[in-house]
Design a protein around this motif. Structure first.
Motif, PDB file in Angstrom:
ATOM      1  N   SER A 151       0.814  -1.214   0.000  1.00 11.61           N
ATOM      2  CA  SER A 151       0.000   0.000   0.000  1.00 11.61           C
ATOM      3  C   SER A 151       0.850   1.268   0.000  1.00 11.61           C
ATOM      4  CB  SER A 151      -0.941   0.016   1.218  1.00 11.61           C
ATOM      5  OG  SER A 151      -0.209   0.209   2.423  1.00 11.61           O
ATOM      6  N   LYS A 152       2.123   1.148   0.363  1.00  6.18           N
ATOM      7  CA  LYS A 152       3.007   2.310   0.447  1.00  6.18           C
ATOM      8  C   LYS A 152       3.771   2.577  -0.843  1.00  6.18           C
ATOM      9  CE  LYS A 152       3.730   1.526   5.402  1.00  6.18           C
ATOM     10  NZ  LYS A 152       4.736   1.229   6.443  1.00  6.18           N
ATOM     11  N   VAL A 153       3.705   1.649  -1.778  1.00  5.71           N
ATOM     12  CA  VAL A 153       4.475   1.766  -3.018  1.00  5.71           C
ATOM     13  C   VAL A 153       3.708   2.613  -4.028  1.00  5.71           C
ATOM     14  CG1 VAL A 153       5.598   0.498  -4.886  1.00  5.71           C
ATOM     15  CG2 VAL A 153       5.522  -0.482  -2.579  1.00  5.71           C
ATOM     16  N   GLY A 154       4.429   3.522  -4.685  1.00  4.14           N
ATOM     17  CA  GLY A 154       3.787   4.408  -5.651  1.00  4.14           C
ATOM     18  C   GLY A 154       3.202   5.650  -5.013  1.00  4.14           C
ATOM     19  N   ARG A 155       3.577   5.926  -3.769  1.00  2.81           N
ATOM     20  CA  ARG A 155       3.101   7.101  -3.046  1.00  2.81           C
ATOM     21  C   ARG A 155       4.281   7.988  -2.676  1.00  2.81           C
ATOM     22  NH1 ARG A 155       0.362   5.297   2.236  1.00  2.81           N
ATOM     23  NH2 ARG A 155       0.148   7.561   2.402  1.00  2.81           N
ATOM     24  N   SER A 156       3.978   9.224  -2.302  1.00  2.00           N
ATOM     25  CA  SER A 156       5.004  10.102  -1.763  1.00  2.00           C
ATOM     26  C   SER A 156       4.455  10.766  -0.506  1.00  2.00           C
ATOM     27  CB  SER A 156       5.425  11.166  -2.785  1.00  2.00           C
ATOM     28  OG  SER A 156       4.339  12.021  -3.084  1.00  2.00           O
ATOM     29  N   ALA A 157       5.324  11.399   0.258  1.00  3.72           N
ATOM     30  CA  ALA A 157       4.940  12.171   1.444  1.00  3.72           C
ATOM     31  C   ALA A 157       5.754  13.459   1.428  1.00  3.72           C
ATOM     32  CB  ALA A 157       5.176  11.359   2.710  1.00  3.72           C
ATOM     33  N   LEU A 158       5.588  14.271   2.447  1.00  3.53           N
ATOM     34  CA  LEU A 158       6.129  15.625   2.417  1.00  3.53           C
ATOM     35  C   LEU A 158       7.649  15.666   2.310  1.00  3.53           C
ATOM     36  CD1 LEU A 158       5.593  18.658   2.613  1.00  3.53           C
ATOM     37  CD2 LEU A 158       5.644  18.427   5.113  1.00  3.53           C
ATOM     38  N   HIS A 159       8.338  14.789   3.059  1.00  3.27           N
ATOM     39  CA  HIS A 159       9.797  14.862   3.127  1.00  3.27           C
ATOM     40  C   HIS A 159      10.447  13.643   2.470  1.00  3.27           C
ATOM     41  CE1 HIS A 159       9.589  18.256   5.883  1.00  3.27           C
ATOM     42  NE2 HIS A 159       8.700  17.582   6.577  1.00  3.27           N
ATOM     43  N   ARG A 160      11.488  13.887   1.702  1.00  2.00           N
ATOM     44  CA  ARG A 160      12.290  12.791   1.177  1.00  2.00           C
ATOM     45  C   ARG A 160      13.115  12.188   2.302  1.00  2.00           C
ATOM     46  NH1 ARG A 160      14.647  14.483  -4.780  1.00  2.00           N
ATOM     47  NH2 ARG A 160      12.612  14.917  -5.750  1.00  2.00           N
ATOM     48  N   LEU A 161      13.119  10.869   2.371  1.00  2.00           N
ATOM     49  CA  LEU A 161      13.901  10.166   3.384  1.00  2.00           C
ATOM     50  C   LEU A 161      15.269   9.797   2.821  1.00  2.00           C
ATOM     51  CD1 LEU A 161      14.431   8.673   6.037  1.00  2.00           C
ATOM     52  CD2 LEU A 161      12.955   6.821   5.228  1.00  2.00           C
ATOM     53  N   ASP A 162      15.323   8.765   2.009  1.00  2.00           N
ATOM     54  CA  ASP A 162      16.560   8.309   1.377  1.00  2.00           C
ATOM     55  C   ASP A 162      16.229   7.745   0.003  1.00  2.00           C
ATOM     56  OD1 ASP A 162      18.801   8.694   3.150  1.00  2.00           O
ATOM     57  OD2 ASP A 162      17.919   7.188   4.477  1.00  2.00           O
ATOM     58  N   PRO A 163      17.161   7.825  -0.941  1.00  2.00           N
ATOM     59  CA  PRO A 163      16.941   7.134  -2.213  1.00  2.00           C
ATOM     60  C   PRO A 163      16.926   5.625  -1.996  1.00  2.00           C
ATOM     61  CG  PRO A 163      19.156   8.041  -2.115  1.00  2.00           C
ATOM     62  CD  PRO A 163      18.427   8.566  -0.918  1.00  2.00           C
ATOM     63  N   VAL A 164      16.264   4.921  -2.872  1.00  2.00           N
ATOM     64  CA  VAL A 164      16.137   3.468  -2.731  1.00  2.00           C
ATOM     65  C   VAL A 164      17.503   2.794  -2.707  1.00  2.00           C
ATOM     66  CG1 VAL A 164      15.329   1.393  -3.935  1.00  2.00           C
ATOM     67  CG2 VAL A 164      13.797   3.344  -3.655  1.00  2.00           C
ATOM     68  N   ASP A 165      18.457   3.318  -3.495  1.00  2.00           N
ATOM     69  CA  ASP A 165      19.767   2.664  -3.546  1.00  2.00           C
ATOM     70  C   ASP A 165      20.595   2.863  -2.282  1.00  2.00           C
ATOM     71  OD1 ASP A 165      20.554   5.286  -3.858  1.00  2.00           O
ATOM     72  OD2 ASP A 165      21.383   5.036  -5.862  1.00  2.00           O
ATOM     73  N   ALA A 166      20.075   3.633  -1.307  1.00  2.00           N
ATOM     74  CA  ALA A 166      20.757   3.753  -0.018  1.00  2.00           C
ATOM     75  C   ALA A 166      20.552   2.510   0.840  1.00  2.00           C
ATOM     76  CB  ALA A 166      20.257   4.980   0.727  1.00  2.00           C
ATOM     77  N   PHE A 167      19.560   1.683   0.501  1.00  2.00           N
ATOM     78  CA  PHE A 167      19.262   0.467   1.252  1.00  2.00           C
ATOM     79  C   PHE A 167      19.883  -0.735   0.554  1.00  2.00           C
ATOM     80  CE2 PHE A 167      15.948   3.495   2.269  1.00  2.00           C
ATOM     81  CZ  PHE A 167      15.875   3.403   3.653  1.00  2.00           C
ATOM     82  N   ASP A 168      20.422  -1.653   1.356  1.00  2.00           N
ATOM     83  CA  ASP A 168      21.028  -2.862   0.779  1.00  2.00           C
ATOM     84  C   ASP A 168      19.980  -3.863   0.327  1.00  2.00           C
ATOM     85  OD1 ASP A 168      23.978  -2.382   1.349  1.00  2.00           O
ATOM     86  OD2 ASP A 168      23.092  -2.099   3.338  1.00  2.00           O
ATOM     87  N   HIS A 169      18.846  -3.891   1.006  1.00  2.00           N
ATOM     88  CA  HIS A 169      17.748  -4.789   0.652  1.00  2.00           C
ATOM     89  C   HIS A 169      16.432  -4.046   0.805  1.00  2.00           C
ATOM     90  CE1 HIS A 169      20.577  -8.180   0.958  1.00  2.00           C
ATOM     91  NE2 HIS A 169      20.927  -7.691   2.149  1.00  2.00           N
ATOM     92  N   VAL A 170      15.506  -4.291  -0.109  1.00  2.00           N
ATOM     93  CA  VAL A 170      14.132  -3.813   0.009  1.00  2.00           C
ATOM     94  C   VAL A 170      13.231  -5.038  -0.031  1.00  2.00           C
ATOM     95  CG1 VAL A 170      12.278  -2.469  -1.037  1.00  2.00           C
ATOM     96  CG2 VAL A 170      14.621  -1.581  -1.064  1.00  2.00           C
ATOM     97  N   VAL A 171      12.404  -5.191   0.985  1.00  2.00           N
ATOM     98  CA  VAL A 171      11.467  -6.317   1.042  1.00  2.00           C
ATOM     99  C   VAL A 171      10.055  -5.751   0.941  1.00  2.00           C
ATOM    100  CG1 VAL A 171      10.745  -8.370   2.307  1.00  2.00           C
ATOM    101  CG2 VAL A 171      13.089  -7.521   2.557  1.00  2.00           C
ATOM    102  N   LEU A 172       9.303  -6.229  -0.046  1.00  2.00           N
ATOM    103  CA  LEU A 172       7.955  -5.740  -0.320  1.00  2.00           C
ATOM    104  C   LEU A 172       6.962  -6.883  -0.257  1.00  2.00           C
ATOM    105  CD1 LEU A 172       8.754  -3.822  -3.647  1.00  2.00           C
ATOM    106  CD2 LEU A 172       8.671  -2.810  -1.375  1.00  2.00           C
TER     107      LEU A 172
END
Length: 261
Positions: free
Chosen positions: A217-238
């Motif tokens: 449900s969180k994918v394809g959405r944005s919010a007010l503040h940018r946190l980190d680019p996706v490539d800053a994480f070693d793993h993304v689990v969806l």
């Protein structure tokens, strides 16, 4: 479950139903909510009063309207009852990345709480967290060395935040950091609160390996503040189902694992 516990769970479920309905429509009348929930007008009035007192909804004569999404999305009480099956699936998948002897840092997400419930299966482990419910979950686990991050207590998040918490997070170096956030696209993650962004960034930097746990449900959405680019994480689990396009974008940047509930 005791009768008191059952009544509390029923009230939470009903209030979640009210909040979901109001968020979807923007506002709702007392009569409409009475019909929706099947309880008395007085019970609905009590629910509305409690939700308004907690800052989740805004009360007006004859009904309620939605507060800004920042309030709802930050409330630990309501995050606890949203997408529980998906959080359990994410926790099971994340457990594969945990090995005995590791040090872990967990944020104040309810997804991290779902993982915490599984950690005694792996131990011995060291767990660092600012989330009260995780400390409650693990405080009696024999093989878990538990370190609490202190700071200003936030009733909304049910965790410790603020400058003291941020400085304490920066003092750690752990093997694995696991966090969740409010929203993401194929290239960027977001959160609605500036202070929480700073904490989550510091947590990611504190880990030799960082993992982002997100329900679909969180994918394809944005919010007010940018946190980190996706490539800053070693793993993304969806959790699925997730559109192919953002997943393909993510896989160009980092390891992505899609799990089923």
């Amino acid at each position: 479950m005791t009768a008191q516990g059952a009544a509390r769970a029923s009230r939470q479920q009903r209030q979640q139903q009210i909040v979901d309905h109001v968020l979807a429509k923007g506002d709702a009348s007392v009569a409409e909510l009475t019909e929706l929930t099947g309880v008395s007008v007085m019970t609905v009035h009590r629910d509305i009063a409690e939700l308004a007192d907690r800052g989740i909804l805004r009360k007006y004569h004859g009904g309620v309207s939605a507060q800004p999404s920042t309030v709802f999305e930050s409330s630990s009480d309501f995050r606890l009852h949203a997408h529980t099956g998906e959080k359990d699936a994410l926790a099971r998948a994340a457990l594969d990345l945990v090995a005995p002897g590791m040090s872990l840092m967990l944020d104040d997400s309810t997804t991290a709480l779902a993982l915490a419930k599984l950690l005694p299966q792996v131990g011995p482990l060291t767990v660092v967290t600012n989330y009260r419910l995780i400390t409650e979950e693990l405080r009696a686990a024999d093989d878990i060395r538990l370190i609490g991050i202190g700071g200003e207590y936030s009733r909304t998040h049910d965790s410790w935040i603020g400058l003291s918490a941020l400085e304490m997070i920066k003092s750690f170096s752990v093997d694995l950091t696991l966090v969740s956030t409010s929203a993401m696209t194929g290239t960027m993650t977001y959160h609605q609160e500036q202070e929480i962004v700073a904490l989550k960034r510091a947590m990611r930097l504190a880990g030799s390996v960082s993992v982002l746990l997100m329900d679909h449900s969180k994918v394809g959405r944005s919010a007010l503040h940018r946190l980190d680019p996706v490539d800053a994480f070693d793993h993304v689990v969806l959790t699925g189902p997730v559109d192919d396009e953002p997943v393909a974008e993510m896989r160009k940047l980092t390891d992505v694992r899609v799990v089923t509930t």
